[in-house]
Design a protein around this motif. Structure first.
Motif, PDB file in Angstrom:
ATOM      1  N   LEU A  42       0.741  -1.299   0.085  1.00 13.71           N
ATOM      2  CA  LEU A  42       0.234   0.274   0.090  1.00 13.71           C
ATOM      3  C   LEU A  42       0.844   1.078  -0.117  1.00 13.71           C
ATOM      4  CD1 LEU A  42      -2.906   1.258   0.361  1.00 13.71           C
ATOM      5  CD2 LEU A  42      -3.011   0.738   2.959  1.00 13.71           C
ATOM      6  N   SER A  43       1.934   1.560   1.229  1.00  8.66           N
ATOM      7  CA  SER A  43       3.058   2.354   1.238  1.00  8.66           C
ATOM      8  C   SER A  43       3.551   3.012  -0.700  1.00  8.66           C
ATOM      9  CB  SER A  43       3.412   2.412   2.146  1.00  8.66           C
ATOM     10  OG  SER A  43       4.963   1.391   1.431  1.00  8.66           O
ATOM     11  N   GLY A  51       0.931   4.199  -2.093  1.00  7.25           N
ATOM     12  CA  GLY A  51       1.687   5.515  -1.608  1.00  7.25           C
ATOM     13  C   GLY A  51       2.221   6.631  -2.748  1.00  7.25           C
ATOM     14  N   GLU A 102       1.493   7.111  -6.608  1.00  5.94           N
ATOM     15  CA  GLU A 102       0.128   7.678  -6.465  1.00  5.94           C
ATOM     16  C   GLU A 102       0.714   9.238  -6.277  1.00  5.94           C
ATOM     17  OE1 GLU A 102      -3.185   7.532  -7.868  1.00  5.94           O
ATOM     18  OE2 GLU A 102      -2.410   5.716  -8.556  1.00  5.94           O
ATOM     19  N   ASN A 103       1.233   9.533  -4.774  1.00  8.68           N
ATOM     20  CA  ASN A 103       1.326  11.277  -5.019  1.00  8.68           C
ATOM     21  C   ASN A 103       2.768  11.268  -4.179  1.00  8.68           C
ATOM     22  OD1 ASN A 103       1.851  14.091  -4.033  1.00  8.68           O
ATOM     23  ND2 ASN A 103      -0.953  13.903  -3.219  1.00  8.68           N
ATOM     24  N   THR A 112       4.179  13.773  -3.124  1.00  7.97           N
ATOM     25  CA  THR A 112       4.877  15.123  -2.087  1.00  7.97           C
ATOM     26  C   THR A 112       4.170  14.629  -0.632  1.00  7.97           C
ATOM     27  OG1 THR A 112       4.278  16.453  -4.257  1.00  7.97           O
ATOM     28  CG2 THR A 112       3.955  17.390  -2.013  1.00  7.97           C
ATOM     29  N   ARG A 113       2.399  13.982  -0.834  1.00  5.20           N
ATOM     30  CA  ARG A 113       2.290  13.803   0.437  1.00  5.20           C
ATOM     31  C   ARG A 113       2.491  12.669   1.588  1.00  5.20           C
ATOM     32  NH1 ARG A 113      -2.904  15.804   2.163  1.00  5.20           N
ATOM     33  NH2 ARG A 113      -2.679  15.622   4.186  1.00  5.20           N
ATOM     34  N   MET A 114       3.442  12.034   0.482  1.00  2.00           N
ATOM     35  CA  MET A 114       4.547  10.490   1.710  1.00  2.00           C
ATOM     36  C   MET A 114       4.908  11.014   2.704  1.00  2.00           C
ATOM     37  SD  MET A 114       3.248   7.652   0.706  1.00  2.00           S
ATOM     38  CE  MET A 114       3.930   6.474   1.185  1.00  2.00           C
ATOM     39  N   PRO A 115       5.947  12.302   2.141  1.00  2.00           N
ATOM     40  CA  PRO A 115       6.899  12.793   3.676  1.00  2.00           C
ATOM     41  C   PRO A 115       5.350  13.723   4.582  1.00  2.00           C
ATOM     42  CG  PRO A 115       7.462  13.848   1.889  1.00  2.00           C
ATOM     43  CD  PRO A 115       6.350  13.005   1.438  1.00  2.00           C
ATOM     44  N   ALA A 116       4.341  14.125   4.551  1.00  2.00           N
ATOM     45  CA  ALA A 116       3.496  14.837   5.057  1.00  2.00           C
ATOM     46  C   ALA A 116       2.915  13.768   6.064  1.00  2.00           C
ATOM     47  CB  ALA A 116       2.560  16.098   3.885  1.00  2.00           C
ATOM     48  N   ILE A 117       3.354  11.901   5.821  1.00  2.44           N
ATOM     49  CA  ILE A 117       1.572  11.192   6.478  1.00  2.44           C
ATOM     50  C   ILE A 117       3.192  10.484   7.290  1.00  2.44           C
ATOM     51  CG2 ILE A 117       0.349  11.634   4.973  1.00  2.44           C
ATOM     52  CD1 ILE A 117       1.097   8.791   4.280  1.00  2.44           C
ATOM     53  N   GLY A 118       4.494  11.519   7.398  1.00  2.32           N
ATOM     54  CA  GLY A 118       5.505  10.634   8.268  1.00  2.32           C
ATOM     55  C   GLY A 118       6.445   9.553   7.187  1.00  2.32           C
ATOM     56  N   SER A 119       6.243   9.370   6.155  1.00  2.00           N
ATOM     57  CA  SER A 119       6.593   7.961   5.250  1.00  2.00           C
ATOM     58  C   SER A 119       7.891   8.125   5.014  1.00  2.00           C
ATOM     59  CB  SER A 119       5.368   8.209   4.144  1.00  2.00           C
ATOM     60  OG  SER A 119       6.477   6.613   3.586  1.00  2.00           O
ATOM     61  N   PRO A 120       8.927   7.441   5.951  1.00  3.23           N
ATOM     62  CA  PRO A 120       9.827   7.225   4.706  1.00  3.23           C
ATOM     63  C   PRO A 120      10.652   6.804   3.905  1.00  3.23           C
ATOM     64  CG  PRO A 120      10.236   5.939   6.192  1.00  3.23           C
ATOM     65  CD  PRO A 120       8.713   6.370   6.548  1.00  3.23           C
ATOM     66  N   HIS A 156      11.643   2.678   1.935  1.00  2.00           N
ATOM     67  CA  HIS A 156      10.122   1.270   1.218  1.00  2.00           C
ATOM     68  C   HIS A 156      10.883   1.208  -0.274  1.00  2.00           C
ATOM     69  CE1 HIS A 156       8.126   2.355   4.094  1.00  2.00           C
ATOM     70  NE2 HIS A 156       6.999   3.304   4.143  1.00  2.00           N
ATOM     71  N   VAL A 174      10.867  16.996   6.940  1.00  5.15           N
ATOM     72  CA  VAL A 174       9.430  16.813   7.093  1.00  5.15           C
ATOM     73  C   VAL A 174       8.920  15.665   7.838  1.00  5.15           C
ATOM     74  CG1 VAL A 174       7.454  17.087   4.854  1.00  5.15           C
ATOM     75  CG2 VAL A 174       9.119  18.563   5.082  1.00  5.15           C
ATOM     76  N   ALA A 175       8.991  14.004   6.828  1.00 10.97           N
ATOM     77  CA  ALA A 175       8.083  13.024   7.683  1.00 10.97           C
ATOM     78  C   ALA A 175       8.276  13.192   8.929  1.00 10.97           C
ATOM     79  CB  ALA A 175       9.041  12.090   6.908  1.00 10.97           C
ATOM     80  N   VAL A 210       6.677  15.099  10.920  1.00  8.65           N
ATOM     81  CA  VAL A 210       5.174  14.603  11.025  1.00  8.65           C
ATOM     82  C   VAL A 210       4.988  13.667  12.099  1.00  8.65           C
ATOM     83  CG1 VAL A 210       3.570  13.371   9.916  1.00  8.65           C
ATOM     84  CG2 VAL A 210       5.142  15.263   8.903  1.00  8.65           C
ATOM     85  N   PHE A 246      -4.462  10.932  -2.934  1.00 10.41           N
ATOM     86  CA  PHE A 246      -3.947   9.593  -3.460  1.00 10.41           C
ATOM     87  C   PHE A 246      -5.051   9.598  -4.427  1.00 10.41           C
ATOM     88  CE2 PHE A 246      -1.667   9.200   0.813  1.00 10.41           C
ATOM     89  CZ  PHE A 246      -0.198   9.668   0.214  1.00 10.41           C
ATOM     90  N   LEU A 270      -3.290   3.619   5.270  1.00 10.00           N
ATOM     91  CA  LEU A 270      -1.587   3.818   4.501  1.00 10.00           C
ATOM     92  C   LEU A 270      -1.006   5.276   5.709  1.00 10.00           C
ATOM     93  CD1 LEU A 270       1.217   3.489   3.485  1.00 10.00           C
ATOM     94  CD2 LEU A 270      -0.580   5.207   1.755  1.00 10.00           C
ATOM     95  N   GLU A 319       1.679   4.153   8.656  1.00  6.70           N
ATOM     96  CA  GLU A 319       3.123   4.657   8.558  1.00  6.70           C
ATOM     97  C   GLU A 319       3.494   5.545   9.842  1.00  6.70           C
ATOM     98  OE1 GLU A 319       5.411   4.982   6.515  1.00  6.70           O
ATOM     99  OE2 GLU A 319       4.619   4.500   4.170  1.00  6.70           O
ATOM    100  N   THR A 330      -2.298  10.734  11.648  1.00  7.94           N
ATOM    101  CA  THR A 330      -0.664  10.742  11.808  1.00  7.94           C
ATOM    102  C   THR A 330      -0.597  11.680  13.097  1.00  7.94           C
ATOM    103  OG1 THR A 330      -0.578  13.486  11.388  1.00  7.94           O
ATOM    104  CG2 THR A 330      -0.180  12.204   9.745  1.00  7.94           C
TER     105      THR A 330
END
Lengths: 328, 253
Positions: A199-200, A203, A206-207, A209-217, A221, B76-77, B80, B94, B105, B109, B167
């Motif tokens: 799923l990540s 993500g 798909e986007n 830009t959004r990934m770091p904004a939901i805290g994704s490293p 991945h 940034v991450a 968050v 997305f 998702l 995360e 988050t």
């Protein structure tokens, strides 16, 4: 549709429905057994198709799911092929451990190069994967004392599987073996795709830009999937070595990297089976067309590619699923 | 007093693009549970300030503290994960994921489950339940299993907030949450914001003054990259300089 209204109340069952084996998949694996009975003279080709399909799945994981456009994935296929060949020359011809060794070696190189891969995007990414592919090819060419250079690696001696099933001239063992490994590869890829990690990846595609904004490293991945994909491509390459008992520089070539992307786009990216369908069509077409005219068969591949993509921009499976969606 | 528990503090943030100063010594404080509005004319540097706080851009000088900890060098991450989350003025969603998948998702995360490739997504039951709760809370449960791209514009704006909530932020920065939403729906959007947990600190950019005065506990007025005033709504309403800025006189650059 009933499934959708149910899902509105129960998210769990909706998500389960997303990852369930479909009738299409079950039918596919039944059909995959047919060559044993109906086309016994084509088992060698069927084996090559299964190997290419596994390679296509490895590319789909990075290209279709994670959005990493690569034109150099043959480097992992070829590294796996050479690793599997060289281990037999070192005196160890057991095929299953050979697969594991080749996959692990390709994974190691995949992991090392992933540090560069995650730093670039778009055109730069294509150039980097292309460049890495050329480097690997020329390294293998230059190290002819190890790889046999342009003559290819000779004297590959693979022991029978489980000490019993010898690789025969007709390809019964080769196709059985390749098909089983392909099936296991699909099971593993399905597992990855339908996990939180899968799923990540979607993500990321798909986007970004959004990934770091939901805290994704998300770079971790990407490195992880690139490594997994390299391992799978390496296993596919090793299968080719073991079933043909030879390795040529062609396994590392740009042509192979490009062909696999063509097959994937033809069949449809991001669906796992798209690569398999693409591999079947491409390889069967090549077999038939090159039989008719060995020089100009790419003309027909070009025509096929344009016709399919103009009608179905998301590939054959993409087009079919859209048709199915419209009907219901 | 709420003023004693400062969750987010910026200290003299400075940022220039070439000769253009987009942040001039910006020092603001956000107490726990704050509902602060960030207002100012176009080009005042409101979004820039949010970008600085969340780490999309780095300040030339100055510092950002989260619960007393210096996070200026964090990416940034990382911010968050420490509790500073934003939404976007222009949707960053997305498109081909369903809201259920997208929010699951984000929860995965946060809980460091998103690297697990050997467990089926369906086994992450707690994350799925939490995602569905968030969607229910934002009245998105009915469309939870439709691709995000097929949602209405107002629902997409809610998805911006849903992703941020997943988050579990301590500080939530809303960049024009109601941008482009019809007036009757924007009041509904703000009622969602008003209903956020009381210990969450919210800083939102909004142009509609009636919404600002209705939902904010304090207002930060930004002009030409600098803070003109940070005060209660009543004080801001009466301040002659603010009136002047909003009457369109460009004297404050």
């Amino acid at each position: 549709m009933t499934t959708v209204s149910q899902a509105a109340t129960d998210p769990h069952s909706w998500l389960r429905g997303q990852s369930r084996w479909s009738y299409f998949e079950i039918a596919f694996w039944v059909i995959a057994l047919l060559p044993f009975y109906f086309f016994p003279t084509y088992l060698t080709l069927a084996s090559q198709i299964a190997i290419t399909a596994l390679f296509a799945i490895s590319v789909d994981l990075v290209l279709g799911y994670a959005g990493i456009i690569t034109l150099g994935h043959a480097m992992f296929f070829g590294l796996g092929a050479y690793a599997a060949g060289l281990i037999t020359k070192a005196g160890w011809g057991e095929p299953l451990t050979g697969l594991v060794f080749a996959g692990a070696f390709a994974a190691l190189i995949g992991f090392l190069t992933s540090f560069i891969i995650v730093r670039v995007r778009h055109l730069a990414l294509i150039m980097i994967t292309l460049g890495l592919g050329f480097l690997t090819l020329e390294l293998a060419n230059a190290m002819s004392w190890l790889t046999g250079g342009a003559d290819g690696l000779r004297g590959v001696d693979v022991w029978p599987i489980f000490g019993w099933f010898e690789f025969d001239l007709w390809g019964y063992t080769a196709y059985s073996y390749s098909l089983i490994v392909l099936f296991l590869g699909v099971v593993a890829a399905r597992r990855i795709v339908h996990s939180a990690f899968g799923l990540s990846l979607r993500g990321v595609r798909e986007n970004l830009t959004r990934m770091p904004a939901i805290g994704s490293p998300y770079r971790f991945h990407l490195q992880k999937i690139y490594t997994i994909s390299a391992a799978l491509a390496g296993v596919a390459g090793a299968l080719l070595t073991q079933t043909t008992e030879t390795v040529s520089l062609e396994t590392l070539s740009f042509q192979r990297s490009a062909d696999i992307v063509v097959m994937l786009i033809l069949g449809g990216t991001g669906r796992l089976y798209g690569g398999i369908i693409g591999a079947i069509i491409f390889m069967v077409a090549r077999d038939q067309l090159s039989g008719m005219n060995p020089q100009y068969w790419y003309f027909w591949i070009g025509l096929l590619l344009m016709a399919v993509i103009l009608v179905m921009p998301n590939g054959i499976l993409g087009g079919l699923s859209r048709l199915a969606g419209r009907r219901s | 007093m709420p003023g004693e528990d400062i969750v987010l503090r910026t200290e003299a943030l400075q940022k220039s693009f070439g000769s253009l100063e987009v942040a001039r010594s910006v020092s603001i404080e956000l107490p726990r549970g704050a509902r602060h509005a960030l207002i100012g004319p176009n080009g005042a540097g409101k979004t820039t300030l949010i970008n600085l706080i969340t780490g999309q851009i780095r300040p030339d000088s100055g510092k950002i503290f989260l619960e007393g900890r210096d996070v200026t060098q964090m990416d940034v991450a990382g911010r968050v994960r420490h509790g500073v989350t934003r939404t976007f003025q222009i949707n960053e969603l997305f498109p081909n994921l369903t809201p259920l998948e997208a929010v699951t998702l984000a929860v995965c995360e946060r809980e460091d489950l998103a690297g697990q490739f050997w467990r089926p997504l369906t086994a992450q039951k707690a994350a799925i339940d939490e995602a569905f709760d968030i969607l229910t809370q934002l009245q998105l449960a009915d469309v939870a299993t439709r691709p995000t791209r097929t949602l209405s514009y107002g629902q997409k704006r809610l998805m911006e907030i849903a992703l941020a909530l997943a988050t579990r932020p301590k500080v939530l920065l809303l960049d024009e949450p109601a941008a482009g939403v019809p007036k009757d729906e924007s009041a509904m959007l703000f009622s969602v914001i008003a209903a956020l947990p009381a210990d969450m600190s919210v800083l939102f950019i909004e142009h509609d003054m009636s919404l600002v005065f209705k939902f904010s506990s304090q207002i930060v007025v930004l002009v030409g990259g600098g803070v003109l005033l940070q005060a209660e709504p009543d004080v801001v309403r009466r301040d002659p300089r603010v009136r002047e800025v909003y009457l369109g006189q460009a004297g404050y650059v």
